[in-house]
Motif scaffolding. Sequence first.
Motif, PDB file in Angstrom:
ATOM      1  N   LEU A   1       0.821  -1.207   0.000  1.00 14.20           N
ATOM      2  CA  LEU A   1       0.000   0.000   0.000  1.00 14.20           C
ATOM      3  C   LEU A   1       0.857   1.260   0.000  1.00 14.20           C
ATOM      4  O   LEU A   1       0.400   2.327  -0.400  1.00 14.20           O
ATOM      5  CB  LEU A   1      -0.923   0.011   1.218  1.00 14.20           C
ATOM      6  CG  LEU A   1      -2.077  -1.002   1.177  1.00 14.20           C
ATOM      7  CD1 LEU A   1      -2.853  -0.972   2.477  1.00 14.20           C
ATOM      8  CD2 LEU A   1      -2.993  -0.705  -0.001  1.00 14.20           C
ATOM      9  N   GLY A   2       2.098   1.173   0.486  1.00 17.29           N
ATOM     10  CA  GLY A   2       2.975   2.331   0.456  1.00 17.29           C
ATOM     11  C   GLY A   2       3.520   2.624  -0.923  1.00 17.29           C
ATOM     12  O   GLY A   2       4.002   3.716  -1.179  1.00 17.29           O
TER      13      GLY A   2
ATOM     14  N   GLY B   1     -14.219  -3.284   4.236  1.00 13.62           N
ATOM     15  CA  GLY B   1     -14.310  -4.678   4.647  1.00 13.62           C
ATOM     16  C   GLY B   1     -13.634  -4.905   5.994  1.00 13.62           C
ATOM     17  O   GLY B   1     -14.157  -5.626   6.853  1.00 13.62           O
ATOM     18  N   ASN B   2     -12.456  -4.288   6.206  1.00 13.96           N
ATOM     19  CA  ASN B   2     -11.758  -4.436   7.482  1.00 13.96           C
ATOM     20  C   ASN B   2     -12.569  -3.834   8.630  1.00 13.96           C
ATOM     21  O   ASN B   2     -12.715  -4.443   9.701  1.00 13.96           O
ATOM     22  CB  ASN B   2     -10.384  -3.775   7.417  1.00 13.96           C
ATOM     23  CG  ASN B   2      -9.418  -4.534   6.511  1.00 13.96           C
ATOM     24  OD1 ASN B   2      -9.601  -5.732   6.258  1.00 13.96           O
ATOM     25  ND2 ASN B   2      -8.412  -3.849   6.005  1.00 13.96           N
TER      26      ASN B   2
ATOM     27  N   VAL C   1      -1.353   0.674  14.789  1.00 10.11           N
ATOM     28  CA  VAL C   1      -0.019   0.127  14.528  1.00 10.11           C
ATOM     29  C   VAL C   1      -0.158  -1.347  14.172  1.00 10.11           C
ATOM     30  O   VAL C   1      -0.990  -2.071  14.734  1.00 10.11           O
ATOM     31  CB  VAL C   1       0.896   0.325  15.752  1.00 10.11           C
ATOM     32  CG1 VAL C   1       2.263  -0.308  15.500  1.00 10.11           C
ATOM     33  CG2 VAL C   1       1.051   1.822  16.055  1.00 10.11           C
ATOM     34  N   MET C   2       0.679  -1.792  13.228  1.00 11.74           N
ATOM     35  CA  MET C   2       0.633  -3.190  12.788  1.00 11.74           C
ATOM     36  C   MET C   2       0.807  -4.138  13.972  1.00 11.74           C
ATOM     37  O   MET C   2       1.661  -3.931  14.845  1.00 11.74           O
ATOM     38  CB  MET C   2       1.723  -3.453  11.745  1.00 11.74           C
ATOM     39  CG  MET C   2       1.422  -2.856  10.363  1.00 11.74           C
ATOM     40  SD  MET C   2       0.116  -3.725   9.508  1.00 11.74           S
ATOM     41  CE  MET C   2       0.949  -5.261   9.102  1.00 11.74           C
TER      42      MET C   2
ATOM     43  N   LEU D   1      -6.805  -2.654  11.090  1.00  8.78           N
ATOM     44  CA  LEU D   1      -6.892  -1.205  11.308  1.00  8.78           C
ATOM     45  C   LEU D   1      -5.694  -0.479  10.725  1.00  8.78           C
ATOM     46  O   LEU D   1      -5.826   0.634  10.199  1.00  8.78           O
ATOM     47  CB  LEU D   1      -7.004  -0.908  12.805  1.00  8.78           C
ATOM     48  CG  LEU D   1      -8.317  -1.337  13.473  1.00  8.78           C
ATOM     49  CD1 LEU D   1      -8.295  -0.981  14.946  1.00  8.78           C
ATOM     50  CD2 LEU D   1      -9.509  -0.683  12.788  1.00  8.78           C
ATOM     51  N   ALA D   2      -4.509  -1.062  10.800  1.00  8.56           N
ATOM     52  CA  ALA D   2      -3.323  -0.431  10.211  1.00  8.56           C
ATOM     53  C   ALA D   2      -3.473  -0.305   8.703  1.00  8.56           C
ATOM     54  O   ALA D   2      -3.137   0.726   8.109  1.00  8.56           O
ATOM     55  CB  ALA D   2      -2.079  -1.241  10.562  1.00  8.56           C
ATOM     56  N   LEU D   3      -3.993  -1.370   8.056  1.00 10.81           N
ATOM     57  CA  LEU D   3      -4.201  -1.315   6.600  1.00 10.81           C
ATOM     58  C   LEU D   3      -5.270  -0.280   6.252  1.00 10.81           C
ATOM     59  O   LEU D   3      -5.125   0.474   5.278  1.00 10.81           O
ATOM     60  CB  LEU D   3      -4.594  -2.702   6.085  1.00 10.81           C
ATOM     61  CG  LEU D   3      -3.512  -3.788   6.181  1.00 10.81           C
ATOM     62  CD1 LEU D   3      -4.081  -5.133   5.758  1.00 10.81           C
ATOM     63  CD2 LEU D   3      -2.308  -3.436   5.317  1.00 10.81           C
TER      64      LEU D   3
END
Length: 684
Positions: A509-510, A564-565, A615-616, A633-635
Amino acid sequence: MDTSICPDGMDAPEQQQRLEQMLALRTQELQAALDSARSLCDQATCGLLTYDAEQRCVHLNQALLNWLGHGSPGAYLNGLVAPRSREALTHHMESLRQSGHAEPAVLDWLRVDGSTFRARLASTPVFDAEGHFLHGSAVITQTDEAPTQAQDGLLRSITDRIPARLAYYDKNLICRFANQAHASRYGKTPAEMVGSPLSQVVRPEILPDILPRVAQALSGQTQTFEAERVGADGLRNYFEIHYIPDFRDGAVEGIFIELHDISERRRTEEFVLHANRDLEERVRDRSAELFASEQRYRLMVDAIQDYCIYFVDENGGITEWTESAQRLHGHTRSQIMGRSYEVLLAADNAGEDEVDPGQVLRLAKAHGQWETRGWRLREDGSRFWAHTVLTALRNEAGELQGLSSITRDMTAAKSLEDVMNDLNRELEKRVAERTQQLVAANKDLDVFSHMVSHDLRAPLRHIASFVSLLQEQMGESTDALALQYQNSIAKASKRMSLMIEGLLEYARLGRVAIETQPVPISQLVQGVIAHLKQENPDRRIEWVIENDLPVVRGDAMLLAQALGNLLGNSVKYTRPRDVARIELGWKVNPVGGRTFFIADNGVGFDLEKAHNLFVMFQRQHHSMDFEGTGTGLALSQRIIERHGGRIWAETTPGEGCTFYFTLPFDGMEPEMTFSESSMAELSL
């Protein structure tokens, strides 16, 4: 006996004789006046009638007798009118007895031959000291008007509300109409005014003034004049009076009288006259103050140090040169007066100002004021950096009277500004270099994360494969502890695989480019919900989704993943509830875009302890209670931030959780429509 009526020294018999002679003379005068009144009454063109308390006729004038053909003193008034008019007559008389006033009544009167004629009855009552009705006087005028009191009432209501005093007198100067304002002037009611001669209405001392004008009006000439009158309260009032002839078939049948109270206007005129005199005195005082103020202004203008003020005409010629201008520029008044202000500008000034001096004048005149910065010249050839404000001076009519120029020596500020500009350029250069370093570091970090995650997947696959082979080898082994160890290794390897997948996705994603397009959130959400329903067929979930979800601009695939998340989290953490409730809505973001929220009635968490919420691999609940790797949540945060938005949460343990996030709004309708099935595919 009053001695004023007889000379001093007169004896009693002589006084008695003198009194008898005067009494006889007064009796003759009264009889003559009575005969004259009766003659006038009989000569009147309208009917005149006097009746007592029992409505018996006491006197009828000749005009009324001629109309009726019968009638005599002693006859009842009720017998003179037709049966159909007797009810109106009764109402008229009752009103007269009770209130002392009755509106004129239009009645049908009986002739001796049985025919009828229509005439208006206007009555005036007389009461004794105790308020008992004694007798009444009536004026009867023939009319074609229908005998309806409603019309009279309407006319009376209209005229009584007019502030002007209105009256009508026939050619015999008998009042036929008066509104409330006119009647109250003489302390009467409008009904009492009807039938009254003008000579009995107007005070005797005023008659000589108005009778000539009345005569002119009766001859057909409209009269308009102003007059001063003393009211009942003793105050002097002023009126604008109109006598207007009433022409009928070429002849004057009467006059309309109209009085307008102009007392306030006259008082205002007098007030204005006195005010003008006072104003003249104030103007003289103010002129002296202005002269002193102008002197103070000149002293102030000449005394200022860092500024200078001078004036130019519309073409730029200098019209006023102050001491402050001479001190700053060095030119004397005789050297500079009449010359163009351009001689004060440095030759290389064009490089500093965006417009030429002539254009500056036009801009100042067009906009009212214009500011310029540049180099200015002194008389000795040296120059200084100046800030100049040109202001157009206009009078109350908007006419240009010239322009003022206020110039300030800004040489020291210019030097400081140059130093600051050099420092800013150096700082910008360092920031750019540091930014490039950070971009390179972030790129290296993404590449490193991808490589580490990718390299970890190979040994993890080996672990999973050997655990599977070991489980097949042991088959139906009865060693429970060995089977527990194998299951733990399998679960750990699966969890680690999911964490690596999440780490790879986070790194991807980055680097991935955002392909923005109009995305209908409503259809996107419906696709995600359909997928979640398939994964949780036994759950009782109440979905509350607003129908008017807007269209946003973004990458449909990434937004589907973020939704979705977030919705998946709500489904997971509402599992302990018998009936889960998940709500999705939106509102307009005051700073731009749209703000969405996803609220549930799940278990929630302590927000004060959730410092690393996005945070991951950071989780707020144990994996034994709720499955997951802590990457959702991080994504979601990275996806929303890549779209220029932000995400935050509000929650309380045991009371559910609400996530808010913002997205850019797309005002255009989407060029293509996503079906629910395609949304479901995107959510996968």
